[in-house]
Design an enzyme around this catalytic site. Structure first.
Site, PDB file in Angstrom:
ATOM      1  N   LEU A 116       0.859  -1.179   0.000  1.00 12.42           N
ATOM      2  CA  LEU A 116       0.000   0.000   0.000  1.00 12.42           C
ATOM      3  C   LEU A 116       0.895   1.229   0.000  1.00 12.42           C
ATOM      4  O   LEU A 116       1.984   1.210   0.573  1.00 12.42           O
ATOM      5  CB  LEU A 116      -0.902   0.026   1.242  1.00 12.42           C
ATOM      6  CG  LEU A 116      -1.958  -1.074   1.389  1.00 12.42           C
ATOM      7  CD1 LEU A 116      -2.687  -0.916   2.716  1.00 12.42           C
ATOM      8  CD2 LEU A 116      -2.950  -1.043   0.240  1.00 12.42           C
ATOM      9  N   ASP A 117       0.421   2.291  -0.632  1.00  7.84           N
ATOM     10  CA  ASP A 117       1.175   3.539  -0.596  1.00  7.84           C
ATOM     11  C   ASP A 117       1.317   4.014   0.842  1.00  7.84           C
ATOM     12  O   ASP A 117       0.471   3.735   1.698  1.00  7.84           O
ATOM     13  CB  ASP A 117       0.461   4.625  -1.408  1.00  7.84           C
ATOM     14  CG  ASP A 117       0.454   4.318  -2.892  1.00  7.84           C
ATOM     15  OD1 ASP A 117       1.267   3.474  -3.321  1.00  7.84           O
ATOM     16  OD2 ASP A 117      -0.360   4.920  -3.612  1.00  7.84           O
ATOM     17  N   ARG A 118       2.359   4.758   1.089  1.00 12.08           N
ATOM     18  CA  ARG A 118       2.609   5.279   2.430  1.00 12.08           C
ATOM     19  C   ARG A 118       1.420   6.103   2.932  1.00 12.08           C
ATOM     20  O   ARG A 118       1.029   6.011   4.090  1.00 12.08           O
ATOM     21  CB  ARG A 118       3.876   6.146   2.424  1.00 12.08           C
ATOM     22  CG  ARG A 118       4.245   6.736   3.776  1.00 12.08           C
ATOM     23  CD  ARG A 118       5.484   7.613   3.653  1.00 12.08           C
ATOM     24  NE  ARG A 118       5.913   8.121   4.952  1.00 12.08           N
ATOM     25  CZ  ARG A 118       5.443   9.212   5.518  1.00 12.08           C
ATOM     26  NH1 ARG A 118       4.516   9.930   4.884  1.00 12.08           N
ATOM     27  NH2 ARG A 118       5.886   9.615   6.701  1.00 12.08           N
TER      28      ARG A 118
ATOM     29  N   SER B 215      -1.758   5.932   1.967  1.00 16.70           N
ATOM     30  CA  SER B 215      -3.041   5.232   2.002  1.00 16.70           C
ATOM     31  C   SER B 215      -3.142   4.357   3.244  1.00 16.70           C
ATOM     32  O   SER B 215      -2.180   4.175   3.984  1.00 16.70           O
ATOM     33  CB  SER B 215      -3.223   4.388   0.736  1.00 16.70           C
ATOM     34  OG  SER B 215      -2.216   3.412   0.645  1.00 16.70           O
TER      35      SER B 215
ATOM     36  N   ARG C  20      -4.866   5.757  -8.099  1.00 18.42           N
ATOM     37  CA  ARG C  20      -4.718   7.212  -8.054  1.00 18.42           C
ATOM     38  C   ARG C  20      -4.673   7.805  -9.459  1.00 18.42           C
ATOM     39  O   ARG C  20      -5.290   8.845  -9.734  1.00 18.42           O
ATOM     40  CB  ARG C  20      -3.464   7.575  -7.261  1.00 18.42           C
ATOM     41  CG  ARG C  20      -3.544   7.156  -5.799  1.00 18.42           C
ATOM     42  CD  ARG C  20      -2.200   7.205  -5.091  1.00 18.42           C
ATOM     43  NE  ARG C  20      -1.669   8.566  -5.019  1.00 18.42           N
ATOM     44  CZ  ARG C  20      -0.519   8.868  -4.419  1.00 18.42           C
ATOM     45  NH1 ARG C  20       0.203   7.909  -3.851  1.00 18.42           N
ATOM     46  NH2 ARG C  20      -0.099  10.117  -4.389  1.00 18.42           N
TER      47      ARG C  20
END
Length: 345
Positions: free
Chosen positions: A99-101, A103, A223
């Protein structure tokens, strides 16, 4: 005294270096002392665990906690998990997806090399993970991951499928990498990217809630698809929606309910700051949350998958073939959800 006999329940205090041995096994180039978390960090990470069995660990990752950096860093999920989430295993769990930092939401980790390997194949390509065993294949087909996102604007269609390949480009500084739609870059190198979406409700104050179901796992896929394919960037995504954020009129702080004219009462969890990171904040946090995960019960199937016998029924337990998890939203998204829901009352 070498001949002393210890009494029952006596505590033994050992050097920290012994406890750090688990870390040093995985990150030999990095000094182990820089990676071992303290007691508070271990307790914090263990509170994030939603589910644990012999094969997997499922966590609800908060925003701003990095999953994995270019190097093992002290505060990354990958480094902390080696010590905090190993429990009775010698090795720490391995990441299955990322997961993105910025999110939040469900993060899956394999507790063994075997379970991590099967699940990584499953998330890469479901057809690669399939075998000759029909029950496992059916469970693989049921696998899905769904996100909730708050976006600026609303898609023209209430639901649909985005099939838009992605490519990576370097910006002028030569260091910053950016993902964009392949047809806009003019480059041939691209990756297939498919996302199903569904609008969850009406547009309120210029924002809409979406449910996103990625069929592929590409970096920043959701995104970019929201910002460039749908034209509705995710709230708090300044990397791909900066220009829209500059023009966006944020949710006003009103004291009167616009529909009824009655005094406005914001329903929100007790003790939460109305401003912090929500749509009321001057700088909202990213509103992207991995809310739901459905996957095969790998702990049940692992013995069958590794068995050479054709009689699979002898190895199966009575447990469910599929596991389903739902993670609660972080506080800033809960506030935004409650705020927008209050306009529908």
């Amino acid at each position: 005294m070498h001949n002393e006999v210890m009494k029952a329940h006596t505590r033994i205090y050992v050097p920290v270096s012994i406890a750090e041995s688990r870390i040093s096994k995985r990150f030999d180039p990095i000094p182990s002392g820089t990676l071992y978390p303290n007691a508070d960090e271990i307790a914090y990470l263990q509170r994030l665990v939603m589910y644990k069995d012999s094969a997997i660990i499922v966590l609800n990752k908060p925003p701003k906690l990095p999953v994995k950096g270019n190097l093992p860093v002290h505060n990354s999920m990958d480094a902390l998990a080696a010590a905090a989430l190993s429990y009775d295993y010698e090795e720490g769990p391995q990441l299955v997806h990322r997961l993105d930092r910025e999110s939040s939401g469900i993060l899956l980790m394999g507790r063994t090399k075997e379970s991590a390997s099967y699940l990584q194949q499953l998330f890469t390509n479901v057809n690669i993970a399939k075998t000759s065993y029909s029950a496992w294949n059916n469970a693989c087909d049921a696998t899905c991951m769904r996100y909730w996102a708050l976006v600026i604007g609303s898609p023209r269609e209430k639901e649909g499928i985005i099939s838009a390949p992605l490519t990576k480009v370097l910006l002028d500084d030569g260091k910053t990498e950016r993902v964009m739609l392949a047809h806009q870059s003019g480059l041939e190198t691209c990756q297939e990217a498919v996302t199903a979406y569904r609008v969850l409700g009406p547009m309120i104050n210029g924002c809409s809630w979406l449910e996103l179901h990625p069929h592929t796992s590409r970096k920043h896929q959701l995104r970019v698809h929201c910002a460039e394919a749908l034209g509705t960037p995710i709230v708090g995504d300044y990397k791909y929606g900066w220009f829209v954020h500059r023009k966006w009129k944020q949710t006003p702080q009103v004291n009167i309910e616009p529909a009824s004219g009655e005094p406005y009462k914001l329903r929100r969890p007790d003790g939460l700051d109305v401003q912090k990171g929500s749509v009321l904040s001057k700088v909202p946090l990213l509103h992207l949350h991995c809310r739901e995960l459905v996957l095969p019960n790998i702990a049940k199937f692992l013995r069958v998958l590794q068995s050479k016998s054709d009689d699979h029924k002898l190895h199966l337990s009575s447990k469910s073939d599929v596991l389903r998890f739902v993670a609660s939203m972080p506080s800033h998204m809960k506030i935004s959800w409650n705020l927008m829901s209050s306009y529908l009352v």
